[in-house]
Design a protein around this motif. Sequence first.
Motif, PDB file in Angstrom:
ATOM      1  N   LEU A   9       1.861 -33.356  18.792  1.00 43.75           N
ATOM      2  CA  LEU A   9       2.111 -32.089  18.076  1.00 43.75           C
ATOM      3  C   LEU A   9       1.672 -32.231  16.625  1.00 43.75           C
ATOM      4  N   THR A  10       0.936 -31.250  16.137  1.00 41.78           N
ATOM      5  CA  THR A  10       0.606 -31.232  14.709  1.00 41.78           C
ATOM      6  C   THR A  10       1.068 -29.886  14.180  1.00 41.78           C
ATOM      7  N   GLY A  11       1.554 -29.874  12.967  1.00 42.76           N
ATOM      8  CA  GLY A  11       2.061 -28.588  12.448  1.00 42.76           C
ATOM      9  C   GLY A  11       1.985 -28.505  10.948  1.00 42.76           C
ATOM     10  N   ARG A  12       1.956 -27.293  10.461  1.00 38.73           N
ATOM     11  CA  ARG A  12       1.976 -27.075   9.002  1.00 38.73           C
ATOM     12  C   ARG A  12       2.851 -25.862   8.691  1.00 38.73           C
ATOM     13  N   PRO A  13       3.497 -25.895   7.515  1.00 45.56           N
ATOM     14  CA  PRO A  13       4.390 -24.777   7.179  1.00 45.56           C
ATOM     15  C   PRO A  13       3.595 -23.496   6.945  1.00 45.56           C
ATOM     16  N   ILE A  14       4.071 -22.413   7.504  1.00 47.70           N
ATOM     17  CA  ILE A  14       3.372 -21.141   7.267  1.00 47.70           C
ATOM     18  C   ILE A  14       4.296 -20.122   6.625  1.00 47.70           C
ATOM     19  N   GLY A  15       5.526 -20.561   6.337  1.00 50.46           N
ATOM     20  CA  GLY A  15       6.488 -19.623   5.732  1.00 50.46           C
ATOM     21  C   GLY A  15       5.936 -19.018   4.456  1.00 50.46           C
ATOM     22  N   GLU A  16       5.374 -19.900   3.615  1.00 48.79           N
ATOM     23  CA  GLU A  16       4.850 -19.461   2.305  1.00 48.79           C
ATOM     24  C   GLU A  16       3.713 -18.462   2.527  1.00 48.79           C
ATOM     25  N   LEU A  17       2.838 -18.872   3.486  1.00 49.18           N
ATOM     26  CA  LEU A  17       1.669 -18.044   3.805  1.00 49.18           C
ATOM     27  C   LEU A  17       2.128 -16.691   4.353  1.00 49.18           C
ATOM     28  N   ARG A  18       3.124 -16.777   5.264  1.00 50.92           N
ATOM     29  CA  ARG A  18       3.643 -15.567   5.885  1.00 50.92           C
ATOM     30  C   ARG A  18       4.251 -14.643   4.825  1.00 50.92           C
ATOM     31  N   ARG A  19       5.032 -15.275   3.911  1.00 49.90           N
ATOM     32  CA  ARG A  19       5.660 -14.460   2.857  1.00 49.90           C
ATOM     33  C   ARG A  19       4.593 -13.829   1.975  1.00 49.90           C
ATOM     34  N   ALA A  20       3.560 -14.661   1.648  1.00 44.11           N
ATOM     35  CA  ALA A  20       2.481 -14.136   0.793  1.00 44.11           C
ATOM     36  C   ALA A  20       1.783 -12.992   1.514  1.00 44.11           C
ATOM     37  N   TYR A  21       1.571 -13.181   2.837  1.00 43.84           N
ATOM     38  CA  TYR A  21       0.895 -12.148   3.612  1.00 43.84           C
ATOM     39  C   TYR A  21       1.743 -10.870   3.655  1.00 43.84           C
ATOM     40  N   GLU A  22       3.064 -11.077   3.873  1.00 45.56           N
ATOM     41  CA  GLU A  22       3.939  -9.901   3.935  1.00 45.56           C
ATOM     42  C   GLU A  22       3.979  -9.174   2.598  1.00 45.56           C
ATOM     43  N   ALA A  23       4.007  -9.980   1.511  1.00 42.78           N
ATOM     44  CA  ALA A  23       4.026  -9.372   0.167  1.00 42.78           C
ATOM     45  C   ALA A  23       2.729  -8.584  -0.050  1.00 42.78           C
ATOM     46  N   LEU A  24       1.620  -9.197   0.410  1.00 40.21           N
ATOM     47  CA  LEU A  24       0.314  -8.550   0.254  1.00 40.21           C
ATOM     48  C   LEU A  24       0.268  -7.255   1.057  1.00 40.21           C
ATOM     49  N   HIS A  25       0.799  -7.352   2.277  1.00 40.23           N
ATOM     50  CA  HIS A  25       0.810  -6.196   3.158  1.00 40.23           C
ATOM     51  C   HIS A  25       1.638  -5.068   2.531  1.00 40.23           C
ATOM     52  N   ALA A  26       2.821  -5.470   2.003  1.00 39.08           N
ATOM     53  CA  ALA A  26       3.696  -4.468   1.380  1.00 39.08           C
ATOM     54  C   ALA A  26       3.002  -3.843   0.169  1.00 39.08           C
ATOM     55  N   ALA A  27       2.331  -4.721  -0.620  1.00 35.45           N
ATOM     56  CA  ALA A  27       1.646  -4.212  -1.818  1.00 35.45           C
ATOM     57  C   ALA A  27       0.522  -3.262  -1.413  1.00 35.45           C
ATOM     58  N   HIS A  28      -0.179  -3.637  -0.324  1.00 42.41           N
ATOM     59  CA  HIS A  28      -1.286  -2.805   0.151  1.00 42.41           C
ATOM     60  C   HIS A  28      -0.782  -1.438   0.622  1.00 42.41           C
ATOM     61  N   SER A  29       0.329  -1.466   1.395  1.00 43.38           N
ATOM     62  CA  SER A  29       0.882  -0.192   1.881  1.00 43.38           C
ATOM     63  C   SER A  29       1.345   0.668   0.711  1.00 43.38           C
ATOM     64  N   GLU A  30       1.947  -0.017  -0.269  1.00 42.19           N
ATOM     65  CA  GLU A  30       2.451   0.710  -1.439  1.00 42.19           C
ATOM     66  C   GLU A  30       1.276   1.369  -2.189  1.00 42.19           C
ATOM     67  N   LEU A  31       0.190   0.595  -2.270  1.00 44.52           N
ATOM     68  CA  LEU A  31      -1.002   1.088  -2.959  1.00 44.52           C
ATOM     69  C   LEU A  31      -1.588   2.294  -2.225  1.00 44.52           C
ATOM     70  N   GLN A  32      -1.610   2.182  -0.884  1.00 48.05           N
ATOM     71  CA  GLN A  32      -2.137   3.292  -0.082  1.00 48.05           C
ATOM     72  C   GLN A  32      -1.281   4.537  -0.260  1.00 48.05           C
ATOM     73  N   ARG A  33       0.064   4.290  -0.279  1.00 46.59           N
ATOM     74  CA  ARG A  33       0.984   5.413  -0.428  1.00 46.59           C
ATOM     75  C   ARG A  33       0.777   6.070  -1.808  1.00 46.59           C
ATOM     76  N   ALA A  34       0.657   5.187  -2.830  1.00 46.17           N
ATOM     77  CA  ALA A  34       0.465   5.704  -4.193  1.00 46.17           C
ATOM     78  C   ALA A  34      -0.846   6.479  -4.277  1.00 46.17           C
ATOM     79  N   GLN A  35      -1.872   5.931  -3.587  1.00 49.76           N
ATOM     80  CA  GLN A  35      -3.172   6.606  -3.622  1.00 49.76           C
ATOM     81  C   GLN A  35      -3.086   7.980  -2.965  1.00 49.76           C
TER      82      GLN A  35
END
Length: 449
Positions: free
Chosen positions: A168-194
């Motif tokens: 088994l090999t593994g790497r943490p993705i929590g940080e990546l996932r959080r960054a992705y979710e933050a990005l997604h939220a920011a993107h949706s917010e931007l779309q809504r604002a637009q």
Amino acid sequence: MTNDVGADGSIVKGGDRAPPGLDGEREAVWIEVIRKMDEVYADLLRYETDLEQKNAALEEAQAFISSVIESVSDILIACGRDGSILQVNPAAVYLFGRPAEALTGRPLVELIDAPDRVRVDALLKAGLSSDVMTFEIRFVTASGISDLYAVNGATRYDPAGARVGTVLTGRPIGELRRAYEALHAAHSELQRAQRQLVEQEKMASLGRLVAGVAHELNNPISFVYGNIHTLERYRQRLGTYLGAIHGGADAAEIDALRHELRIDALLDDSGSLIEGTLEGAMRVSDIVKNLRRLSFLKAGEAQQVDIERVIRTAARWASRAKAGRVEIVFHIEKDLSVVGNEGQFHQIIVNLVDNALDASRGATEPLIEIRASRRGGEVAIAIADNGPGFAEGLIDKIFEPFFTTKPVGEGTGLGLWISYGIAREYGGALAAANRSGGGAVFTLTLPAG
Ligand SMILES: Nc1ncnc2c1ncn2[C@@H]1O[C@H](COP(=O)(O)OP(=O)(O)OP(=O)(O)O)[C@@H](O)[C@H]1O
Ligand SMILES: [Mg+2]
């Protein structure tokens, strides 16, 4: 005294030597033995060096593999067929917060967080359903539940091809996932604002339009309204006057009433009153007609439109509707075309030529020049006149709805606004400028088709 070796291998003392024939044979055998021993010895030496070399290579390979495994920042866990840990790398030791010795031999499943424990355990024991599988799991570490890890599980085989366990090999993705979710939220917010901005802009321009329409309509309507009131008073006076006549009043009484009710002035005035009312109604109808042009913005089918033909017919239309002679010169490149609704392009050119005719009317030799050429992927149409051009600060206003400098009844101030809207609709542009030699020039650019 020398000793010899006997045929049976015993040591023969120098004093009692064997006969010379036998001696020679023995010596040959003896030499052969020594030669064989030398050979064996040499072989041994060779094997030893070989072995040393192989050992060194093996140690080197092992050191290389260990250094690779140790420097891998992903966690690496080798498990046996039963799912117990065989070996871990330093990244895994660091994650679990326990020494390697405390981890080896333990069932891996004990270190997996509850929600995925049963599923992963079953997979580790039964063998992975494909050669490589991916899970997203959390581990139980000395300091609590870990971050989310993306883990790849690969089946491990022995040289004979039998399954012997899993790596088994593994790497943490929590940080990546959080960054992705933050990005997604920011993107949706931007779309809504637009969307909100577009909505606001639409509402604002609708508001400007409605305010303009209200302002424009207010004038003729109050005019009509006032006239109707006056006409109503006139009607009452006429009613009284006619009532007196039909009631059989005598001539003196009728005459007095005629003066008192100012019947002659009333009759004189009513002609212009009706004319004025009609004019007001026509103005209202003009404004409504112009507004209806807006609803045609998207109408019609797109087709290839011959630019030269549109320009020439539109210019003819515009000048036919105006009094006075103005020279129009054309410089149009051959075979220019755009794709869209011909009526809309026609409308833009009519509006621009119409304005140019109005502007150049005061010139001693009114002249309009229309040029059309290809500029890269676009067709550029320039309509220039030798009128007064634009006064300071005017260019910013001319594209606004209802902006006009023309006398009441001559312009609604919608021509350029509508033309600009159509040009934008087709991904083009409409711009105005003063010419260096005087006069104005409007440049319409449209994607070439
Ligand atoms: N060629 C030009 N030279 C100078 N001023 C111009 C020219 N074209 C337009 N303008 C100015 O821009 C204003 C707005 O033009 P626009 O075509 O939108 O409305 P209009 O001509 O006044 O009325 P409408 O076109 O609705 O009958 C004009 O009133 C005029 O002041
Ligand atoms: Mg106009």
